[in-house]
Write an enzyme that holds these catalytic residues in place. Structure first.
Site, PDB file in Angstrom:
ATOM      1  N   LYS A 228      28.616  19.840 -42.324  1.00  0.00           N
ATOM      2  CA  LYS A 228      27.256  19.897 -41.791  1.00  0.00           C
ATOM      3  C   LYS A 228      26.324  20.522 -42.823  1.00  0.00           C
ATOM      4  O   LYS A 228      26.643  21.569 -43.389  1.00  0.00           O
ATOM      5  CB  LYS A 228      27.261  20.742 -40.513  1.00  0.00           C
ATOM      6  N   HIS A 252      19.862  22.529 -40.817  1.00  0.00           N
ATOM      7  CA  HIS A 252      20.095  23.738 -40.016  1.00  0.00           C
ATOM      8  C   HIS A 252      18.877  24.042 -39.136  1.00  0.00           C
ATOM      9  O   HIS A 252      18.494  25.196 -38.959  1.00  0.00           O
ATOM     10  CB  HIS A 252      20.393  24.913 -40.945  1.00  0.00           C
ATOM     11  N   ASP A 283      21.118  15.757 -37.255  1.00  0.00           N
ATOM     12  CA  ASP A 283      20.343  16.653 -36.385  1.00  0.00           C
ATOM     13  C   ASP A 283      19.068  17.130 -37.043  1.00  0.00           C
ATOM     14  O   ASP A 283      18.864  16.999 -38.243  1.00  0.00           O
ATOM     15  CB  ASP A 283      21.180  17.808 -35.810  1.00  0.00           C
ATOM     16  N   ARG A 307      17.791  23.220 -30.354  1.00  0.00           N
ATOM     17  CA  ARG A 307      16.907  24.057 -29.527  1.00  0.00           C
ATOM     18  C   ARG A 307      16.686  23.536 -28.108  1.00  0.00           C
ATOM     19  O   ARG A 307      16.660  24.347 -27.174  1.00  0.00           O
ATOM     20  CB  ARG A 307      15.565  24.253 -30.241  1.00  0.00           C
TER      21      ARG A 307
HETATM   22  C1  LIG Z   1      18.993  29.658 -32.507  1.00  0.00           C
HETATM   23  C2  LIG Z   1      19.777  28.757 -33.400  1.00  0.00           C
HETATM   24  C3  LIG Z   1      21.034  29.180 -33.830  1.00  0.00           C
HETATM   25  C4  LIG Z   1      21.789  28.342 -34.658  1.00  0.00           C
HETATM   26  N1  LIG Z   1      23.031  28.750 -35.006  1.00  0.00           N
HETATM   27  C5  LIG Z   1      23.794  27.921 -35.750  1.00  0.00           C
HETATM   28  C6  LIG Z   1      25.118  28.281 -36.081  1.00  0.00           C
HETATM   29  O1  LIG Z   1      25.613  29.329 -35.691  1.00  0.00           O
HETATM   30  N2  LIG Z   1      25.823  27.410 -36.840  1.00  0.00           N
HETATM   31  C7  LIG Z   1      25.301  26.216 -37.283  1.00  0.00           C
HETATM   32  O2  LIG Z   1      25.969  25.459 -37.973  1.00  0.00           O
HETATM   33  N3  LIG Z   1      24.053  25.853 -36.972  1.00  0.00           N
HETATM   34  C8  LIG Z   1      23.300  26.665 -36.209  1.00  0.00           C
HETATM   35  N4  LIG Z   1      22.044  26.274 -35.881  1.00  0.00           N
HETATM   36  C9  LIG Z   1      21.549  24.937 -36.303  1.00  0.00           C
HETATM   37  C10 LIG Z   1      21.919  23.841 -35.298  1.00  0.00           C
HETATM   38  O3  LIG Z   1      23.295  23.571 -35.289  1.00  0.00           O
HETATM   39  C11 LIG Z   1      21.194  22.521 -35.600  1.00  0.00           C
HETATM   40  O4  LIG Z   1      21.454  22.154 -36.933  1.00  0.00           O
HETATM   41  C12 LIG Z   1      19.689  22.584 -35.383  1.00  0.00           C
HETATM   42  O5  LIG Z   1      19.368  23.437 -34.306  1.00  0.00           O
HETATM   43  C13 LIG Z   1      19.139  21.180 -35.129  1.00  0.00           C
HETATM   44  O6  LIG Z   1      17.764  21.199 -35.009  1.00  0.00           O
HETATM   45  P1  LIG Z   1      16.982  21.216 -33.604  1.00  0.00           P
HETATM   46  O7  LIG Z   1      17.045  22.626 -33.099  1.00  0.00           O
HETATM   47  O8  LIG Z   1      15.607  20.784 -33.976  1.00  0.00           O
HETATM   48  O9  LIG Z   1      17.677  20.237 -32.675  1.00  0.00           O
HETATM   49  C14 LIG Z   1      21.254  27.097 -35.065  1.00  0.00           C
HETATM   50  C15 LIG Z   1      20.006  26.690 -34.633  1.00  0.00           C
HETATM   51  C16 LIG Z   1      19.257  27.492 -33.802  1.00  0.00           C
HETATM   52  C17 LIG Z   1      17.918  27.013 -33.331  1.00  0.00           C
HETATM   53  C1  LIG Z   2      25.130  35.062 -38.308  1.00  0.00           C
HETATM   54  C2  LIG Z   2      24.512  34.148 -37.282  1.00  0.00           C
HETATM   55  C3  LIG Z   2      24.078  32.831 -37.857  1.00  0.00           C
HETATM   56  C4  LIG Z   2      23.324  32.033 -36.845  1.00  0.00           C
HETATM   57  C5  LIG Z   2      22.602  30.844 -37.421  1.00  0.00           C
HETATM   58  O1  LIG Z   2      23.175  30.007 -38.063  1.00  0.00           O
HETATM   59  C6  LIG Z   2      21.166  30.694 -37.185  1.00  0.00           C
HETATM   60  O2  LIG Z   2      20.593  31.567 -36.525  1.00  0.00           O
HETATM   61  O3  LIG Z   2      20.598  29.705 -37.653  1.00  0.00           O
END
Ligand SMILES: Cc1cc2nc3c(=O)[nH]c(=O)nc-3n(C[C@H](O)[C@H](O)[C@H](O)COP(=O)(O)O)c2cc1C
Ligand SMILES: CCCCC(=O)C(=O)O
Length: 363
Positions: A228, A252, A283, A307
């Site tokens: 990813k 991300h 994503d 989100r």
């Molecule tokens: C609050 C929050 C926490 C996230 N934590 C992680 C995580 O722990 N690991 C990870 O691979 N991606 C994390 N992501 C990214 C999501 O997996 C994803 O790539 C992203 O939210 C997609 O975009 P969108 O929120 O517009 O759908 C996080 C995203 C948000 C908003």
């Molecule tokens: C150590 C937590 C990482 C969470 C994350 O990936 C994010 O908030 O985007």
């Protein structure tokens, strides 16, 4: 907003009302100038749909197969951390919502419920997400994932260190206990300046992890590995050489490197490099069924939703998660019917126009 939410954006409004500001900022925010955060959404608006009329659309089938698992729609819950900051039942409620919709649940290792709690609470097909953690943490995660029936590992490769989310720094955001780390790291990360989420990351991540280390990860697990965070054709080629089972085009959710392009604008580049060798997932910025349709037309096998799911969880717990996923499914179904596509395989490149094509049409 009066009455029940009718779309995902209205769920965001509900979540904003119920969440303490510090947590809403944490969930909604992006890195630094938040250029990419805006672009992830805006770039979808610049793509238009080329519908076909007079197709028999009396039956629409959105189901698809992802790594051998049949799901009701090309939708996966993106792994996101800290769900108990949104709702006391945390990831357990999210996973149950996903199970009720028959879609795959991505569980972050930085979850607030343990992997075991999530596994025992629902029948959803589950993928576990890990970062390039220090090896002893990764090895522990792999053993537990296999023991608890997770079906794939999502290796998030865009995080050698954590992105700078300035709202979290200003708010002095305190990470909740990430229970999966119990017994693995010595202390709860603390920091006297800014957000302690960064301190957590610094204690657990291995910034020296690189392409060759995927061979090590493969050597300790039988589970398929999805990578990813791919945003270029070059990295897609390397990922295939490294033997991954699938690629997730992602920035991300704009929380890592600011000024990366909107993910939807680089999806095709990655799809071309992959040449159908492994599935390409996507994503970033999906808020409508039309967005899912556009991503599928540009070559994605399925999309991950970040989100919106958290907003559903914050607003109404498990029910809210289910409602958000159902809304996106209903919108996708509507889009497919109005565009003349009865199955996801019917959605092709010729069903959308990107900005470049619209520009060329005018020449
Ligand atoms: C609050 C929050 C926490 C996230 N934590 C992680 C995580 O722990 N690991 C990870 O691979 N991606 C994390 N992501 C990214 C999501 O997996 C994803 O790539 C992203 O939210 C997609 O975009 P969108 O929120 O517009 O759908 C996080 C995203 C948000 C908003
Ligand atoms: C150590 C937590 C990482 C969470 C994350 O990936 C994010 O908030 O985007």
């Amino acid at each position: 907003m009066a009455g029940e939410p009718v779309n995902v954006n209205e769920f965001e409004e509900l979540a904003r009302k119920v969440l303490p500001k510090i947590y809403y900022d944490f969930f909604s925010g992006g890195a630094e100038d938040q250029y990419t955060l805006k672009e992830n959404i805006e770039a979808f608006r610049r793509i238009t749909i080329r519908p076909r009329i007079l197709v028999d659309v009396s039956k629409i089938d959105m189901s698809t197969i992802i790594l051998g698992h049949r799901t009701s729609a090309p939708i996966i819950v993106a792994p996101t951390s800290s769900h108990q900051l949104a709702h006391p039942e945390g990831e357990v409620a999210t996973a149950r919502g996903a199970a009720a919709c028959n879609v795959i649940m991505g569980v972050a290792f930085t979850s607030t419920c343990t992997m075991e709690e999530v596994a025992s609470s629902c029948k959803a097909v589950r993928f576990i997400q890990t970062f390039a953690f220090k090896r002893e943490i990764t090895a522990n995660m792999v053993q537990r994932a296999e023991r608890n029936g997770f079906r794939a590992i999502i290796l998030t490769a865009d995080t050698p260190r954590l992105g700078r989310k300035e709202a979290d720094i200003k708010n002095k955001m305190i990470a909740p206990p990430f229970k999966n780390f119990e017994g693995l790291i010595s202390t709860e990360a603390v920091s006297d300046k800014g957000s302690n989420v960064e301190a957590y990351a610094a204690e657990t991540l291995d910034p020296s992890f690189c392409w060759k280390d995927i061979a090590w990860l493969k050597s300790i697990t039988k589970l398929p590995i999805l990578i990813k965070g791919v945003l270029t054709g070059e990295d897609a080629t390397k990922a295939i050489e490294a033997g991954v089972a699938g690629i997730i085009v992602s920035n991300h959710g704009a929380r890592q490197l600011d000024y990366t392009p909107a993910t939807i604008s680089v999806l095709e580049e990655v799809v071309h490099a992959v040449q159908g060798k492994v599935p390409v997932l996507f994503d970033g910025g999906i808020r409508r069924g039309t967005d899912i349709f556009k991503a599928l037309a540009l070559g994605a096998k399925a999309v991950l939703i970040g989100r919106p799911v958290i907003y559903g969880l914050a607003a109404k717990g498990e029910t809210g998660v289910k409602q958000v996923i159902d809304m996106l499914k209903n919108e996708l179904e509507q889009t497919m019917a109005l565009a003349g596509c009865c199955t996801v395989d019917d959605i092709t490149r010729s069903h959308v126009n990107t900005e470049t094509e619209r520009f060329l049409c005018r020449m």
